[in-house]
Design an enzyme around this catalytic site. Structure first.
Site, PDB file in Angstrom:
ATOM      1  N   LYS A   1       5.110 128.824  22.846  1.00 37.57           N
ATOM      2  CA  LYS A   1       6.076 129.295  21.844  1.00 37.57           C
ATOM      3  C   LYS A   1       7.460 129.310  22.477  1.00 37.57           C
ATOM      4  O   LYS A   1       7.594 129.657  23.668  1.00 37.57           O
ATOM      5  CB  LYS A   1       5.653 130.695  21.398  1.00 37.57           C
ATOM      6  CG  LYS A   1       6.488 131.286  20.264  1.00 37.57           C
ATOM      7  CD  LYS A   1       5.898 132.628  19.832  1.00 37.57           C
ATOM      8  CE  LYS A   1       6.646 133.242  18.668  1.00 37.57           C
ATOM      9  NZ  LYS A   1       6.035 134.514  18.228  1.00 37.57           N
TER      10      LYS A   1
ATOM     11  N   SER B   1       5.069 134.664  13.368  1.00 35.12           N
ATOM     12  CA  SER B   1       6.113 133.767  13.781  1.00 35.12           C
ATOM     13  C   SER B   1       5.620 132.610  14.683  1.00 35.12           C
ATOM     14  O   SER B   1       6.313 131.605  14.806  1.00 35.12           O
ATOM     15  CB  SER B   1       7.191 134.551  14.527  1.00 35.12           C
ATOM     16  OG  SER B   1       6.661 135.194  15.665  1.00 35.12           O
TER      17      SER B   1
ATOM     18  N   SER C   1       2.208 138.247  14.872  1.00 35.06           N
ATOM     19  CA  SER C   1       2.690 136.864  14.987  1.00 35.06           C
ATOM     20  C   SER C   1       1.765 135.894  15.705  1.00 35.06           C
ATOM     21  O   SER C   1       2.004 134.690  15.675  1.00 35.06           O
ATOM     22  CB  SER C   1       4.049 136.837  15.674  1.00 35.06           C
ATOM     23  OG  SER C   1       5.028 137.120  14.719  1.00 35.06           O
TER      24      SER C   1
HETATM   25  N1  GLN Z   1       5.696 139.431  10.355  1.00 34.52           N
HETATM   26  C1  GLN Z   1       6.105 140.282  11.430  1.00 34.52           C
HETATM   27  C2  GLN Z   1       7.613 140.407  11.427  1.00 34.52           C
HETATM   28  O1  GLN Z   1       8.253 139.625  10.778  1.00 34.52           O
HETATM   29  C3  GLN Z   1       5.554 139.741  12.689  1.00 34.52           C
HETATM   30  C4  GLN Z   1       6.507 139.554  13.795  1.00 34.52           C
HETATM   31  C5  GLN Z   1       5.876 139.304  15.147  1.00 34.52           C
HETATM   32  O2  GLN Z   1       4.745 139.684  15.412  1.00 34.52           O
HETATM   33  N2  GLN Z   1       6.673 138.743  16.043  1.00 34.52           N
HETATM   34  O3  GLN Z   1       8.147 141.279  12.042  1.00 34.52           O
END
Ligand code: GLN
Length: 484
Positions: A78, A153, A177
């Site tokens: 990532k 994400s 995410s």
């Molecule tokens: N959907 C969550 C957010 O937008 C997940 C984010 C994450 O785990 N980095 O904050």
């Protein structure tokens, strides 16, 4: 036989038996990327030294050197995990040209083991989002249907692994995410206990929640990769000082007879799709069939979890992202009149809407007069959630829920209703707030043919239990192939 379709464990065996070389493995994945990347759009950066690195490993193997099981296996990361000399953007204009001067702890581990980094994967900007739609660069597509999001994400990770453009990947999970994109793409997503994998070199979103973990095709690869990256690191003040078992070699003993599984049925009702519920219930039946015992449990504070998560994560983000000021790293606006003007324009131009929204929300909940009303209250809820999990784990060994209330959604589906999108994080954020480990594994398909997944949570450092249950289930249910 197409090498890109194999798992890391299979490739590792083939390499050691001289049935293929690391160069052949890497070429197979590179060909696949060339052929398929226009459909997936998973990568932000593809490394140019892959084959050179593979040749080095092949040479060492030919000399009979004893190397790590994952030596010569390619991996993609990532794009919020710092890689020395390789652009690391967080999918933001702010870091569009940022080249880190050092490797993250996990990257050092991968390199020391002889793994080969293929490139950096697309994500939501600064890991804020659930679809890769907030990326400055591009939208990644779901390998099952390009009209649908891959989740986020870490959407690039899940899409790359399932479409055959990466053998393995590392992502990060702050509120889901890793688990949610794994669920949308039919991969295995693993968020270990907070503190078990060093955050050194992971570009911060919300430090008390951020956790590096794996997105792989199956449970064996998950265990193999987790073995490599877990462990104490003095560079991360929250790193846990403890010994870890060999997760991979212990997988084969996956008898779950008598395992107590807690199910919070109260959350299987509102806003969860019928198809998801049905598939989870079927999965639970399978687990019962191999000896698990099912208990209904209650986690009453879960209904406040999403609110608490967005307050806490935005508060921490507003502080963490204050460093992007046009002076020290990344983007700086071209025209400005004075220092204050430079700050304002740099941040207005460098960040996308979602990031700005979170920074504003974070500053608001931390401001005097509102701190007690929002931030303090959210922290109290976090404690309650931890407490309820602790109590639940006296009655059961693991807890199972859906990973997400629906299967993957279409691009643009949530653009007019962000609250609904945030609320869909209901199943993943509790484990993040409590810091406990959690794994998402595929357990079915929707009527549209999109993957559905279940989430297995356990108490702190119960990774071995989670992996065993996941492995036992996978053996029975099967695992999806990589795409043609
Ligand atoms: N959907 C969550 C957010 O937008 C997940 C984010 C994450 O785990 N980095 O904050």
């Amino acid at each position: 036989m197409l090498l890109y379709k194999k798992t890391a464990a299979e490739l590792s065996k083939m390499l050691r038996n001289r049935e293929c070389s690391s160069v052949e493995i890497c070429n197979s994945f590179l060909d696949r990327i060339k052929q398929n990347e226009k459909n997936t759009e998973a990568y932000i950066t593809i490394c140019d030294d892959i084959i050179d690195k593979a040749k080095e490993i092949d040479k060492m193997l030919a000399l009979g050197e004893k190397l790590h099981a994952l030596a010569g296996i390619p991996i993609a990361l990532k794009d919020n995990i710092s890689t020395k000399g390789i652009r690391t953007t967080c999918a933001s204009k702010m870091l569009q040209n940022y080249i880190p001067p050092y490797d993250a702890y996990v990257v050092k581990k991968l390199k020391d083991a002889g793994m080969i980094i293929t490139g950096k994967l697309n994500m939501d900007e600064f890991a804020m989002g659930s679809s890769t739609e907030t990326s400055y660069f591009k939208k990644t597509h779901n390998p099952y249907d390009p009209d649908y999001v891959p989740g986020g994400s870490s959407g690039g990770c899940a899409a790359a692994v399932i479409s055959g453009e990466a053998v393995l990947s590392l992502g990060s999970d702050t509120g889901g995410s890793i688990r949610q994109p794994a669920a949308f793409c039919g991969a295995v997503g693993f968020k270990p206990t907070y503190g078990s994998v060093s955050r050194y070199g992971l570009i911060a979103f919300a430090s008390s929640l951020d956790q590096i973990g794996t997105i792989c095709r199956d449970v064996s690869d998950t265990a193999l990769l987790y073995n490599l990256i877990c462990g104490y690191d003095k560079m991360d003040a929250t790193s846990a000082r403890r010994e870890y078992p060999n997760f991979y070699s212990r997988l084969s003993d996956c008898n779950i007879n008598g395992m107590r599984i807690g199910i919070p049925f109260e959350y299987f009702k509102e806003n969860v799709s019928e198809e998801v519920i049905q598939n989870i219930l079927n999965a639970i039946e399978l687990l019962k069939y191999i000896g698990a015992e099912i208990y209904e449990i209650s986690l009453p504070s879960t209904k406040y979890a999403v609110n608490a998560y967005y307050i806490i994560s935005s508060a921490e983000a507003s502080s963490n992202l204050a460093r992007y000021d046009g002076v020290r790293y990344g983007y700086r606006t071209k025209n400005y009149n004075n220092l204050s003007d430079m700050y304002t324009k740099t941040r207005s131009e460098g960040f996308g809407d979602e990031v700005k929204r979170r920074i504003m929300l974070g500053n608001f909940v931390l401001s005097s007069g509102y701190y007690d009303k929002y931030y303090k209250k959210a922290s109290d809820i976090r404690l309650m959630i931890k407490y309820e999990f602790n109590n639940a784990f006296k009655e059961c060994d693991i807890i199972i829920t859906p990973t997400y209330p629906t299967s993957a959604f279409k691009f643009g589906e949530h653009k007019d209703n962000l609250t609904k999108l945030y609320n869909n994080d209901i199943f993943t954020v509790p484990a993040s707030l409590a810091g406990i480990p959690s794994i998402s594994i595929p357990c079915g398909y929707s009527s549209k043919g999109l993957p559905i997944a279940m989430q297995i949570m356990g108490k702190n450092f119960s990774e071995m239990t989670l992996l065993k249950v996941a492995y036992a289930f996978e053996k029975l249910y099967g695992k999806p192939e990589r795409m043609e």
